[in-house]
Design a protein around this motif. Structure first.
Motif, short mmCIF file in Angstrom:
data_model
loop_
_atom_site.label_atom_id
_atom_site.label_comp_id
_atom_site.label_asym_id
_atom_site.label_seq_id
_atom_site.Cartn_x
_atom_site.Cartn_y
_atom_site.Cartn_z
N LYS A 22 25.68 27.14 20.93
CA LYS A 22 24.58 27.18 21.91
C LYS A 22 24.47 25.84 22.65
N ASN A 23 24.50 24.74 21.90
CA ASN A 23 24.26 23.44 22.52
C ASN A 23 25.45 22.93 23.34
N ALA A 24 26.57 23.63 23.26
CA ALA A 24 27.67 23.36 24.19
C ALA A 24 27.58 24.30 25.39
N ALA A 120 7.73 14.96 20.17
CA ALA A 120 7.22 14.84 21.55
C ALA A 120 8.35 15.07 22.56
N ARG A 121 9.53 14.65 22.23
CA ARG A 121 10.73 14.88 23.02
C ARG A 121 10.56 14.57 24.52
N PRO A 122 10.27 13.32 24.84
CA PRO A 122 10.15 12.97 26.26
C PRO A 122 11.50 13.04 26.96
N VAL A 123 11.46 13.05 28.30
CA VAL A 123 12.71 13.05 29.08
C VAL A 123 12.79 11.77 29.93
N ASN A 124 12.08 10.72 29.48
CA ASN A 124 12.03 9.48 30.27
C ASN A 124 13.42 8.89 30.51
N LEU A 125 14.32 9.05 29.54
CA LEU A 125 15.64 8.44 29.70
C LEU A 125 16.49 9.21 30.72
N HIS A 126 16.27 10.53 30.80
CA HIS A 126 16.94 11.32 31.85
C HIS A 126 16.47 10.80 33.21
N SER A 161 20.28 6.79 21.45
CA SER A 161 21.26 7.85 21.74
C SER A 161 20.53 9.14 22.12
N THR A 162 20.88 9.72 23.24
CA THR A 162 20.28 11.01 23.63
C THR A 162 21.40 11.96 24.07
N VAL A 163 21.42 13.13 23.43
CA VAL A 163 22.52 14.08 23.68
C VAL A 163 22.39 14.69 25.08
N THR A 164 21.27 15.37 25.33
CA THR A 164 21.15 16.00 26.65
C THR A 164 20.96 14.95 27.75
N GLY A 165 20.39 13.78 27.39
CA GLY A 165 20.28 12.70 28.38
C GLY A 165 21.67 12.27 28.85
N THR A 303 20.75 16.08 12.46
CA THR A 303 19.37 16.53 12.27
C THR A 303 19.29 18.06 12.27
N ASP A 304 20.18 18.72 13.00
CA ASP A 304 20.14 20.19 13.06
C ASP A 304 20.57 20.86 11.76
N MET A 305 21.06 20.08 10.78
CA MET A 305 21.40 20.64 9.45
C MET A 305 20.44 20.17 8.37
N THR A 325 15.63 10.72 10.87
CA THR A 325 15.44 9.57 11.78
C THR A 325 15.52 9.96 13.26
N VAL A 326 15.91 11.20 13.56
CA VAL A 326 16.12 11.55 14.97
C VAL A 326 14.82 12.07 15.62
N PHE A 327 14.14 12.97 14.96
CA PHE A 327 12.88 13.51 15.50
C PHE A 327 11.72 13.14 14.58
N LEU A 369 13.88 26.75 15.22
CA LEU A 369 15.16 27.40 14.95
C LEU A 369 15.75 27.04 13.58
N ARG A 370 15.91 25.73 13.33
CA ARG A 370 16.59 25.33 12.08
C ARG A 370 15.69 25.49 10.87
N ALA A 371 14.37 25.35 11.07
CA ALA A 371 13.42 25.61 9.99
C ALA A 371 13.57 27.07 9.57
N1 EPU Z 1 14.43 10.86 23.48
C1 EPU Z 1 13.56 10.06 24.20
N2 EPU Z 1 13.63 10.09 25.56
C2 EPU Z 1 14.52 10.86 26.22
C3 EPU Z 1 15.41 11.67 25.49
C4 EPU Z 1 15.34 11.65 24.11
O1 EPU Z 1 12.73 9.35 23.62
O2 EPU Z 1 14.51 10.86 27.45
C5 EPU Z 1 14.37 10.85 22.01
C6 EPU Z 1 13.97 12.20 21.42
O3 EPU Z 1 12.58 12.41 21.44
C7 EPU Z 1 14.57 12.12 20.03
C8 EPU Z 1 15.84 11.31 20.25
O4 EPU Z 1 15.67 10.64 21.51
O5 EPU Z 1 13.69 11.45 19.18
C9 EPU Z 1 17.12 12.10 20.32
O6 EPU Z 1 16.93 13.23 21.16
P1 EPU Z 1 18.09 13.86 22.04
O7 EPU Z 1 17.79 13.60 23.47
O8 EPU Z 1 19.42 13.45 21.51
O9 EPU Z 1 17.87 15.41 21.75
P2 EPU Z 1 18.07 16.58 22.81
O10 EPU Z 1 19.18 16.22 23.70
O11 EPU Z 1 16.76 16.94 23.40
C10 EPU Z 1 19.87 17.94 21.50
C11 EPU Z 1 19.98 19.33 20.94
C12 EPU Z 1 19.06 19.46 19.75
C13 EPU Z 1 19.47 18.42 18.70
C14 EPU Z 1 19.42 17.01 19.32
C15 EPU Z 1 19.91 15.92 18.38
C16 EPU Z 1 20.56 20.64 22.88
C17 EPU Z 1 20.17 21.66 23.87
N3 EPU Z 1 19.63 20.28 21.98
O12 EPU Z 1 18.50 17.78 21.87
O13 EPU Z 1 19.26 20.75 19.21
O14 EPU Z 1 18.60 18.46 17.60
O15 EPU Z 1 20.24 16.97 20.49
O16 EPU Z 1 21.20 16.18 17.96
O17 EPU Z 1 21.68 20.17 22.89
C18 EPU Z 1 18.71 22.67 17.95
O18 EPU Z 1 19.78 23.17 18.30
O19 EPU Z 1 17.99 23.18 17.04
C19 EPU Z 1 18.25 21.44 18.59
C20 EPU Z 1 16.98 21.03 18.53
#
Ligand code: EPU
Length: 416
Positions: A22-24, A120-126, A161-165, A303-305, A325-327, A369-371
């Protein structure tokens, strides 16, 4: 709403094939916006997040249809620049259309996704990254409006480190003028898969899979065919099931290299693990050994495991420690596991798990989802019947989870 009912006790055995990740799949679907034409995606998982993302792309003007097992996305006519807020709210990953829309048509409007059950999952880094590439951004009524004549390459250094960022900036930079450097970039396999997809479309990206990614901008991208990589988290979930039911499960068509830190923990917990080129076999033991697990960005333990590993350790022979440590809020499954007899206490982002000989079935609720996956695993090993509510969380990321577990001998069914 559906429930999943599990009667625990049967050791799982046999072979299971993992679906595409899914995440790819989601970022690769977003990257189709960067090109005008027909993209074919193979091995796309049939999960509800893919359906939701398809709705977002359709709302922007894309035509999408299934062709046998492929998903075909035609982005020849992207005539809308606003992603429907209702859809973005239900799925955070849809925020990823912002950068590609901006790169392709010079404007975009996408609502801020907001927090969810794991943090909280902000998108500030994006947003900061897009600004660094020259985007003009405005926040209006909970949505981000973005404009740019043409993005310009620059250096973006992520403080964490931010994956989707990383994925978002990588996509936006493909059509920018000049070269972009992403420093402290995420190294997850899904980031590498997206870079490979973009390069097949004509992008010039090097370094994906390391912490420094270089993107040399090009003037256009052309559509291509992409195969979605196997889902490492789904693979891990089935392996935990084999281990914690004392079974013998082989996960086929996976990429063992993507699972190394998880497999290391599984072995440390006493499971017997054999690895082939594209398969992993696990044989469980009577009782797992306690271990310490710390989640962190790839290649560390994902973290997803974490929730699934906790279900296994809840029946281990001793005291385990899990550090998330991630969320900041990804321990919601603890309360539900405790309803099944687990002895787990939380201190901040740390959970101490004192293994009990056997969990017992109970009505529980999936909070994400993972819960949800961890509760099904716990149910498969527990004595008695477990019902898992809010199954829609599982359907977001697992394809037919109950059918796959049933094929391995699990007594599991979906109840409407
Ligand atoms: N973060 C910020 N600011 C940002 C972006 C991230 O503070 O602008 C913080 C997040 O709040 C978090 C940390 O950085 O504390 C890492 O978050 P990341 O951005 O890496 O997570 P994500 O990209 O939103 C993806 C997966 C998640 C997975 C995480 C970590 C997708 C669509 N989602 O999320 O997948 O847990 O990376 O590996 O790729 C799941 O599949 O159940 C799932 C939640």
């Amino acid at each position: 709403m559906d429930l999943i009912e599990v009667e625990g006790g049967a050791p799982l055995s046999g072979h299971v094939r993992v679906s595409g990740a899914k995440n790819a799949a989601l970022p690769i679907m977003a990257c189709t916006l960067l090109t005008a034409g027909e993209t074919r995606l193979r091995n796309v998982p049939r999960v509800s997040d893919v359906v939701t993302f398809s709705q977002v792309l359709r709302a922007l003007g894309a035509e999408i249809h299934a062709d046998v097992d492929d998903l075909v996305i035609n982005t020849a006519h992207i005539d809308q620049y606003e992603a429907p807020p209702g859809l973005v709210k239900t799925m955070r990953a849809s925020f990823l259309v912002l950068g590609p829309l901006l790169a392709r048509i010079g404007q975009a409007r996408v609502s801020l996704p907001g927090g969810d059950a794991i943090g909280a999952r902000p998108v500030n880094l994006h947003l900061e990254g897009l600004r660094t590439l020259g985007a003009r951004l405005q926040l209006e009524q909970g949505s981000v409006s973005a404009q740019a004549d043409r993005l310009c390459g620059s250096t973006v250094t992520f403080p964490i480190s931010t994956v989707t960022g990383t994925e978002h900036l990588m996509m936006a930079a493909t059509l920018a003028i000049g070269t972009t450097l992403l420093e402290n970039a995420a190294c997850e396999p899904e980031v590498v898969a997206l870079a490979e997809a973009l390069n097949r479309m004509g992008a010039r990206i090097t370094g994906a899979g390391t912490s420094c990614i270089a993107i040399e901008g090009v003037s256009e991208l052309t559509p291509a065919v992409h195969e979605i990589i196997p889902d490492r988290i789904e693979a891990g979930t089935f392996l935990v099931a084999g281990a914690m039911t004392g079974g013998d499960v082989t996960v086929d068509r996976c990429t063992p290299d993507h699972l190394l830190s998880f497999l290391h923990c599984l072995c440390a917990a006493g499971a017997q693990v054999d690895v082939g080129e594209d398969w992993v076999r696990v044989r469980g033991v009577e009782r797992a050994k306690p271990i310490e697990v710390t989640t962190a960005p790839y290649p560390a333990f994902p973290t997803d495991m974490q929730a699934q590993m906790m279900a296994l350790l809840a029946q281990a022979d001793g005291r385990s420690l899990i550090v998330e440590t991630v969320f900041e809020n990804r321990l919601m499954h603890v309360a539900e596991l405790c309803r099944m007899g687990a002895e787990i206490s939380i201190d901040g982002g740390q959970a101490t798990v004192v293994g009990v000989p056997r969990l017992h079935g109970a009505p529980v609720v999936a909070t994400d989802l993972r819960a949800g996956a961890s509760l099904i695993l716990a149910g498969l090993a527990a004595k008695g019947i477990t019902t898992v509510a809010r199954v829609f969380h599982l359907d977001r990321g697992y394809e037919r989870i109950e059918t796959k577990f049933a094929a391995l001998g699990g007594k599991i069914r979906r109840v409407a």
